[in-house]
Motif scaffolding. Structure first.
Motif, PDB file in Angstrom:
ATOM      1  N   ILE A  13       5.626 -16.053  16.831  1.00  0.00           N
ATOM      2  CA  ILE A  13       5.315 -14.962  16.098  1.00  0.00           C
ATOM      3  C   ILE A  13       5.826 -14.753  14.697  1.00  0.00           C
ATOM      4  CG2 ILE A  13       5.600 -12.331  16.199  1.00  0.00           C
ATOM      5  CD1 ILE A  13       6.046 -12.525  19.349  1.00  0.00           C
ATOM      6  N   TYR A  14       6.955 -15.194  14.476  1.00  0.00           N
ATOM      7  CA  TYR A  14       7.727 -15.109  13.106  1.00  0.00           C
ATOM      8  C   TYR A  14       6.800 -16.193  12.252  1.00  0.00           C
ATOM      9  CZ  TYR A  14      11.110 -15.395   9.342  1.00  0.00           C
ATOM     10  OH  TYR A  14      11.695 -15.315   8.205  1.00  0.00           O
ATOM     11  N   GLU A  15       6.356 -17.179  12.680  1.00  0.00           N
ATOM     12  CA  GLU A  15       5.677 -18.194  11.991  1.00  0.00           C
ATOM     13  C   GLU A  15       4.355 -17.641  11.445  1.00  0.00           C
ATOM     14  OE1 GLU A  15       3.201 -22.273  13.048  1.00  0.00           O
ATOM     15  OE2 GLU A  15       5.107 -22.354  13.625  1.00  0.00           O
ATOM     16  N   HIS A  16       3.676 -16.538  11.969  1.00  0.00           N
ATOM     17  CA  HIS A  16       2.544 -16.063  11.850  1.00  0.00           C
ATOM     18  C   HIS A  16       2.702 -14.908  10.928  1.00  0.00           C
ATOM     19  CE1 HIS A  16       1.080 -18.865  14.977  1.00  0.00           C
ATOM     20  NE2 HIS A  16      -0.248 -18.912  14.243  1.00  0.00           N
ATOM     21  N   THR A  17       3.853 -14.316  11.189  1.00  0.00           N
ATOM     22  CA  THR A  17       4.177 -13.017  10.422  1.00  0.00           C
ATOM     23  C   THR A  17       4.712 -13.107   9.072  1.00  0.00           C
ATOM     24  OG1 THR A  17       4.363 -11.971  12.701  1.00  0.00           O
ATOM     25  CG2 THR A  17       5.307 -10.726  10.730  1.00  0.00           C
ATOM     26  N   ALA A  18       5.940 -14.015   9.128  1.00  0.00           N
ATOM     27  CA  ALA A  18       6.616 -14.074   7.796  1.00  0.00           C
ATOM     28  C   ALA A  18       5.635 -14.640   6.581  1.00  0.00           C
ATOM     29  CB  ALA A  18       7.654 -14.920   7.948  1.00  0.00           C
ATOM     30  N   PRO A  19       5.808 -14.280   5.298  1.00  0.00           N
ATOM     31  CA  PRO A  19       4.962 -14.862   4.325  1.00  0.00           C
ATOM     32  C   PRO A  19       5.445 -16.220   4.342  1.00  0.00           C
ATOM     33  CG  PRO A  19       5.835 -12.875   3.532  1.00  0.00           C
ATOM     34  CD  PRO A  19       6.519 -13.130   5.111  1.00  0.00           C
ATOM     35  N   GLY A  20       4.410 -17.332   3.909  1.00  0.00           N
ATOM     36  CA  GLY A  20       4.872 -18.791   3.983  1.00  0.00           C
ATOM     37  C   GLY A  20       6.021 -19.246   3.251  1.00  0.00           C
ATOM     38  N   LYS A  48      15.075 -10.734   0.935  1.00  0.00           N
ATOM     39  CA  LYS A  48      13.771 -10.549   1.254  1.00  0.00           C
ATOM     40  C   LYS A  48      13.318 -10.356   2.540  1.00  0.00           C
ATOM     41  CE  LYS A  48      11.254 -10.857  -2.807  1.00  0.00           C
ATOM     42  NZ  LYS A  48      10.521  -9.644  -3.328  1.00  0.00           N
ATOM     43  N   LEU A  49      13.892 -10.822   3.468  1.00  0.00           N
ATOM     44  CA  LEU A  49      13.751 -10.815   4.697  1.00  0.00           C
ATOM     45  C   LEU A  49      14.362  -9.482   5.226  1.00  0.00           C
ATOM     46  CD1 LEU A  49      14.229 -14.449   6.306  1.00  0.00           C
ATOM     47  CD2 LEU A  49      12.124 -13.207   6.027  1.00  0.00           C
ATOM     48  N   ARG A  50      15.381  -8.995   4.964  1.00  0.00           N
ATOM     49  CA  ARG A  50      16.064  -7.885   5.286  1.00  0.00           C
ATOM     50  C   ARG A  50      15.352  -6.773   4.712  1.00  0.00           C
ATOM     51  NH1 ARG A  50      21.450 -10.443   3.024  1.00  0.00           N
ATOM     52  NH2 ARG A  50      22.241 -11.277   5.166  1.00  0.00           N
ATOM     53  N   GLN A  51      14.569  -6.849   3.707  1.00  0.00           N
ATOM     54  CA  GLN A  51      13.533  -5.653   3.144  1.00  0.00           C
ATOM     55  C   GLN A  51      12.299  -5.513   4.268  1.00  0.00           C
ATOM     56  OE1 GLN A  51      12.580  -7.068  -0.760  1.00  0.00           O
ATOM     57  NE2 GLN A  51      14.350  -5.842  -1.683  1.00  0.00           N
ATOM     58  N   PRO A  54      12.090  -4.040   9.182  1.00  0.00           N
ATOM     59  CA  PRO A  54      11.251  -3.094   9.953  1.00  0.00           C
ATOM     60  C   PRO A  54       9.854  -3.552  10.314  1.00  0.00           C
ATOM     61  CG  PRO A  54      12.362  -2.040   8.138  1.00  0.00           C
ATOM     62  CD  PRO A  54      12.514  -3.213   7.824  1.00  0.00           C
ATOM     63  N   THR A  55       9.122  -4.219   9.240  1.00  0.00           N
ATOM     64  CA  THR A  55       7.866  -4.780   9.549  1.00  0.00           C
ATOM     65  C   THR A  55       8.022  -5.880  10.569  1.00  0.00           C
ATOM     66  OG1 THR A  55       7.179  -4.142   7.279  1.00  0.00           O
ATOM     67  CG2 THR A  55       5.989  -5.777   8.453  1.00  0.00           C
ATOM     68  N   LEU A  56       8.932  -6.835  10.510  1.00  0.00           N
ATOM     69  CA  LEU A  56       9.089  -7.940  11.460  1.00  0.00           C
ATOM     70  C   LEU A  56       9.258  -7.342  13.073  1.00  0.00           C
ATOM     71  CD1 LEU A  56      11.256 -10.504   9.310  1.00  0.00           C
ATOM     72  CD2 LEU A  56       8.926 -10.609   9.798  1.00  0.00           C
ATOM     73  N   SER A  61       7.597  -6.257  18.413  1.00  0.00           N
ATOM     74  CA  SER A  61       7.279  -5.232  19.534  1.00  0.00           C
ATOM     75  C   SER A  61       5.708  -5.037  19.986  1.00  0.00           C
ATOM     76  CB  SER A  61       7.835  -4.100  18.991  1.00  0.00           C
ATOM     77  OG  SER A  61       9.003  -3.910  18.934  1.00  0.00           O
ATOM     78  N   ASN A  62       4.837  -5.322  18.708  1.00  0.00           N
ATOM     79  CA  ASN A  62       3.371  -5.448  18.963  1.00  0.00           C
ATOM     80  C   ASN A  62       2.969  -6.309  19.904  1.00  0.00           C
ATOM     81  OD1 ASN A  62       3.347  -2.809  17.633  1.00  0.00           O
ATOM     82  ND2 ASN A  62       2.517  -3.851  15.539  1.00  0.00           N
ATOM     83  N   ARG A  63       3.802  -7.595  19.836  1.00  0.00           N
ATOM     84  CA  ARG A  63       3.263  -8.836  20.422  1.00  0.00           C
ATOM     85  C   ARG A  63       3.917  -9.113  21.681  1.00  0.00           C
ATOM     86  NH1 ARG A  63       1.132 -13.145  16.194  1.00  0.00           N
ATOM     87  NH2 ARG A  63       0.251 -11.870  14.834  1.00  0.00           N
ATOM     88  N   GLY A  64       4.521  -7.946  22.336  1.00  0.00           N
ATOM     89  CA  GLY A  64       5.135  -7.844  23.573  1.00  0.00           C
ATOM     90  C   GLY A  64       6.453  -8.300  23.804  1.00  0.00           C
ATOM     91  N   VAL A  65       7.317  -8.352  22.499  1.00  0.00           N
ATOM     92  CA  VAL A  65       8.784  -8.572  22.750  1.00  0.00           C
ATOM     93  C   VAL A  65       9.417  -7.127  22.624  1.00  0.00           C
ATOM     94  CG1 VAL A  65      10.615 -10.111  21.763  1.00  0.00           C
ATOM     95  CG2 VAL A  65       8.579 -10.903  22.009  1.00  0.00           C
ATOM     96  N   GLU A  66      10.296  -7.036  23.385  1.00  0.00           N
ATOM     97  CA  GLU A  66      11.363  -5.935  23.337  1.00  0.00           C
ATOM     98  C   GLU A  66      12.231  -5.996  21.993  1.00  0.00           C
ATOM     99  OE1 GLU A  66      14.787  -3.656  25.272  1.00  0.00           O
ATOM    100  OE2 GLU A  66      13.366  -4.470  26.752  1.00  0.00           O
ATOM    101  N   CYS A  67      12.004  -5.419  20.857  1.00  0.00           N
ATOM    102  CA  CYS A  67      12.584  -5.615  19.649  1.00  0.00           C
ATOM    103  C   CYS A  67      13.104  -4.264  19.024  1.00  0.00           C
ATOM    104  CB  CYS A  67      11.846  -6.550  18.691  1.00  0.00           C
ATOM    105  SG  CYS A  67      12.701  -6.709  17.106  1.00  0.00           S
TER     106      CYS A  67
END
Length: 126
Positions: A13-20, A48-51, A54-56, A61-67
């Motif tokens: 999920i992170y691989e597809h969500t985080a900018p390259g 940058k990741l801390r900013q 919330p989006t991450l 959560s949207n992809r089924g992981v309780e976060c």
């Protein structure tokens, strides 16, 4: 879901969500009590990741992981290649001769100095 399988799912999920560029300099490290822990290679990436936390968290959560949140820590990778001695490459004899002739024919310049340095550092193949 087993912890290892969950970590793998989070990593995908992170691989597809985080900018390259940020994804290449960070990775999912752990998951505990609803918090995804991400290790960043340096402070700039961590900021940058801390900013983006919330989006991450929302994407996990949207992809089924309780976060309930994302925690980012600076954890640089240990790179052992930096401590290895450089490998001396062989310079073919013909190339060495031709470069030496070229440098001899040139006026003093940064390029000539670079060629002479290359010749000095390269092992000659006989």
């Amino acid at each position: 879901m087993a912890h290892a399988a969950l970590l793998l799912k989070l990593a995908r999920i992170y691989e597809h969500t985080a900018p390259g560029h940020l994804g290449q300099a960070s990775r999912v490290a752990n998951y505990k009590s609803g918090t995804v822990v991400i290790h960043a290679d340096n402070g700039a990436v961590a900021v940058k990741l801390r900013q983006m936390a919330p989006t991450l968290a929302r994407e996990f959560s949207n992809r089924g992981v309780e976060c309930s949140g994302v925690q980012v820590k600076v954890q640089a990778l240990e790179i052992s290649d930096h401590s290895k001695a450089p490998v001396q490459r062989l310079l073919p004899a013909r190339a060495g001769r031709e470069l030496a002739e070229l440098a001899h024919e040139m006026r003093p310049s940064p390029l000539r100095e670079a060629i002479e340095t290359l010749l000095a550092r390269s092992a000659k193949a006989e």
